[in-house]
Design a protein around this motif. Structure first.
Motif, PDB file in Angstrom:
ATOM      1  N   SER A   1      -1.915  -0.490   5.961  1.00  0.00           N
ATOM      2  CA  SER A   1      -0.719  -0.986   6.838  1.00  0.00           C
ATOM      3  C   SER A   1      -0.458   0.288   7.701  1.00  0.00           C
ATOM      4  O   SER A   1       0.507   0.344   8.531  1.00  0.00           O
ATOM      5  CB  SER A   1       0.348  -1.278   6.244  1.00  0.00           C
ATOM      6  OG  SER A   1       0.849  -0.322   5.202  1.00  0.00           O
ATOM      7  N   GLY A   2      -1.004   1.608   7.310  1.00  0.00           N
ATOM      8  CA  GLY A   2      -0.718   2.866   8.000  1.00  0.00           C
ATOM      9  C   GLY A   2       0.149   3.755   7.453  1.00  0.00           C
ATOM     10  O   GLY A   2       0.240   4.786   8.086  1.00  0.00           O
TER      11      GLY A   2
ATOM     12  N   ASN B   1      -2.206   1.066 -15.073  1.00  0.00           N
ATOM     13  CA  ASN B   1      -2.232  -0.527 -15.251  1.00  0.00           C
ATOM     14  C   ASN B   1      -2.725  -1.131 -13.723  1.00  0.00           C
ATOM     15  O   ASN B   1      -2.152  -1.914 -13.177  1.00  0.00           O
ATOM     16  CB  ASN B   1      -0.777  -0.813 -15.244  1.00  0.00           C
ATOM     17  CG  ASN B   1      -0.240  -0.589 -16.714  1.00  0.00           C
ATOM     18  OD1 ASN B   1      -1.066  -0.393 -17.522  1.00  0.00           O
ATOM     19  ND2 ASN B   1       1.000  -0.323 -16.595  1.00  0.00           N
ATOM     20  N   GLY B   2      -3.750  -0.521 -13.343  1.00  0.00           N
ATOM     21  CA  GLY B   2      -4.607  -1.074 -12.088  1.00  0.00           C
ATOM     22  C   GLY B   2      -3.614  -0.496 -10.700  1.00  0.00           C
ATOM     23  O   GLY B   2      -4.249  -0.777  -9.575  1.00  0.00           O
ATOM     24  N   PHE B   3      -2.790   0.425 -10.762  1.00  0.00           N
ATOM     25  CA  PHE B   3      -2.208   0.943  -9.688  1.00  0.00           C
ATOM     26  C   PHE B   3      -2.352   2.490  -9.725  1.00  0.00           C
ATOM     27  O   PHE B   3      -2.306   3.102 -10.753  1.00  0.00           O
ATOM     28  CB  PHE B   3      -0.652   0.525  -9.670  1.00  0.00           C
ATOM     29  CG  PHE B   3      -0.116  -0.909  -9.338  1.00  0.00           C
ATOM     30  CD1 PHE B   3       0.028  -1.326  -8.351  1.00  0.00           C
ATOM     31  CD2 PHE B   3      -0.188  -1.610 -10.613  1.00  0.00           C
ATOM     32  CE1 PHE B   3       0.419  -2.456  -8.072  1.00  0.00           C
ATOM     33  CE2 PHE B   3       0.053  -3.076 -10.197  1.00  0.00           C
ATOM     34  CZ  PHE B   3       0.407  -3.493  -9.228  1.00  0.00           C
ATOM     35  N   ILE B   4      -2.305   2.726  -8.283  1.00  0.00           N
ATOM     36  CA  ILE B   4      -2.542   4.350  -7.996  1.00  0.00           C
ATOM     37  C   ILE B   4      -1.398   5.027  -7.964  1.00  0.00           C
ATOM     38  O   ILE B   4      -0.436   4.616  -7.224  1.00  0.00           O
ATOM     39  CB  ILE B   4      -3.573   4.610  -6.642  1.00  0.00           C
ATOM     40  CG1 ILE B   4      -4.867   3.916  -6.832  1.00  0.00           C
ATOM     41  CG2 ILE B   4      -3.706   6.026  -6.377  1.00  0.00           C
ATOM     42  CD1 ILE B   4      -5.608   3.964  -5.575  1.00  0.00           C
TER      43      ILE B   4
ATOM     44  N   ASP C   1      -6.067  -2.321  -3.605  1.00  0.00           N
ATOM     45  CA  ASP C   1      -6.555  -3.219  -2.343  1.00  0.00           C
ATOM     46  C   ASP C   1      -5.924  -2.617  -1.123  1.00  0.00           C
ATOM     47  O   ASP C   1      -6.196  -2.880  -0.035  1.00  0.00           O
ATOM     48  CB  ASP C   1      -6.357  -4.748  -2.592  1.00  0.00           C
ATOM     49  CG  ASP C   1      -7.104  -5.308  -3.614  1.00  0.00           C
ATOM     50  OD1 ASP C   1      -8.283  -4.617  -3.850  1.00  0.00           O
ATOM     51  OD2 ASP C   1      -6.913  -6.467  -4.169  1.00  0.00           O
ATOM     52  N   ASP C   2      -4.702  -2.099  -1.231  1.00  0.00           N
ATOM     53  CA  ASP C   2      -3.719  -1.615  -0.246  1.00  0.00           C
ATOM     54  C   ASP C   2      -4.202  -0.332   0.420  1.00  0.00           C
ATOM     55  O   ASP C   2      -3.870   0.257   1.522  1.00  0.00           O
ATOM     56  CB  ASP C   2      -2.376  -1.337  -0.514  1.00  0.00           C
ATOM     57  CG  ASP C   2      -1.961  -2.890  -0.517  1.00  0.00           C
ATOM     58  OD1 ASP C   2      -2.380  -3.853  -0.074  1.00  0.00           O
ATOM     59  OD2 ASP C   2      -0.799  -3.124  -1.492  1.00  0.00           O
ATOM     60  N   VAL C   3      -5.154   0.326  -0.418  1.00  0.00           N
ATOM     61  CA  VAL C   3      -5.572   1.737  -0.001  1.00  0.00           C
ATOM     62  C   VAL C   3      -6.773   1.976   0.886  1.00  0.00           C
ATOM     63  O   VAL C   3      -7.616   1.335   0.554  1.00  0.00           O
ATOM     64  CB  VAL C   3      -5.768   2.691  -1.301  1.00  0.00           C
ATOM     65  CG1 VAL C   3      -6.131   4.157  -0.979  1.00  0.00           C
ATOM     66  CG2 VAL C   3      -4.492   2.721  -2.153  1.00  0.00           C
ATOM     67  N   LEU C   4      -6.491   2.497   2.026  1.00  0.00           N
ATOM     68  CA  LEU C   4      -7.576   2.783   2.786  1.00  0.00           C
ATOM     69  C   LEU C   4      -8.352   4.115   2.446  1.00  0.00           C
ATOM     70  O   LEU C   4      -9.769   4.144   2.554  1.00  0.00           O
ATOM     71  CB  LEU C   4      -7.209   2.722   4.285  1.00  0.00           C
ATOM     72  CG  LEU C   4      -8.307   2.762   5.467  1.00  0.00           C
ATOM     73  CD1 LEU C   4      -9.035   1.660   5.491  1.00  0.00           C
ATOM     74  CD2 LEU C   4      -7.414   2.885   6.821  1.00  0.00           C
TER      75      LEU C   4
END
Length: 66
Positions: free
Chosen positions: A13-14, A30-33, A48-51
């Protein structure tokens, strides 16, 4: 090898999140950065949100003892 890194994460999303991390801190929880903020708080991002993620060694001051 440096112990501290400046991490910069850009989301799809920038949004950009930046913080300092050391090698003993978890990068994925737990699967999150997890990103440590400068104010001591943390933000957790879904992979999935990380570019883009960038780790740059943080320069540490060394004192010379003679």
């Amino acid at each position: 090898m440096p112990d501290t890194y400046r991490i910069t994460v850009t989301t799809k999303s920038g949004e950009t999140h930046e913080g300092l991390m050391n090698r003993s801190q978890p990068e994925v929880v737990n699967g999150f950065i997890g990103i440590a903020r400068g104010d001591g708080g943390w933000v957790y991002l879904a992979p999935d949100d990380v570019l883009k993620m960038e780790y740059v060694p943080e320069q540490t001051e060394q004192t010379d003892k003679e």
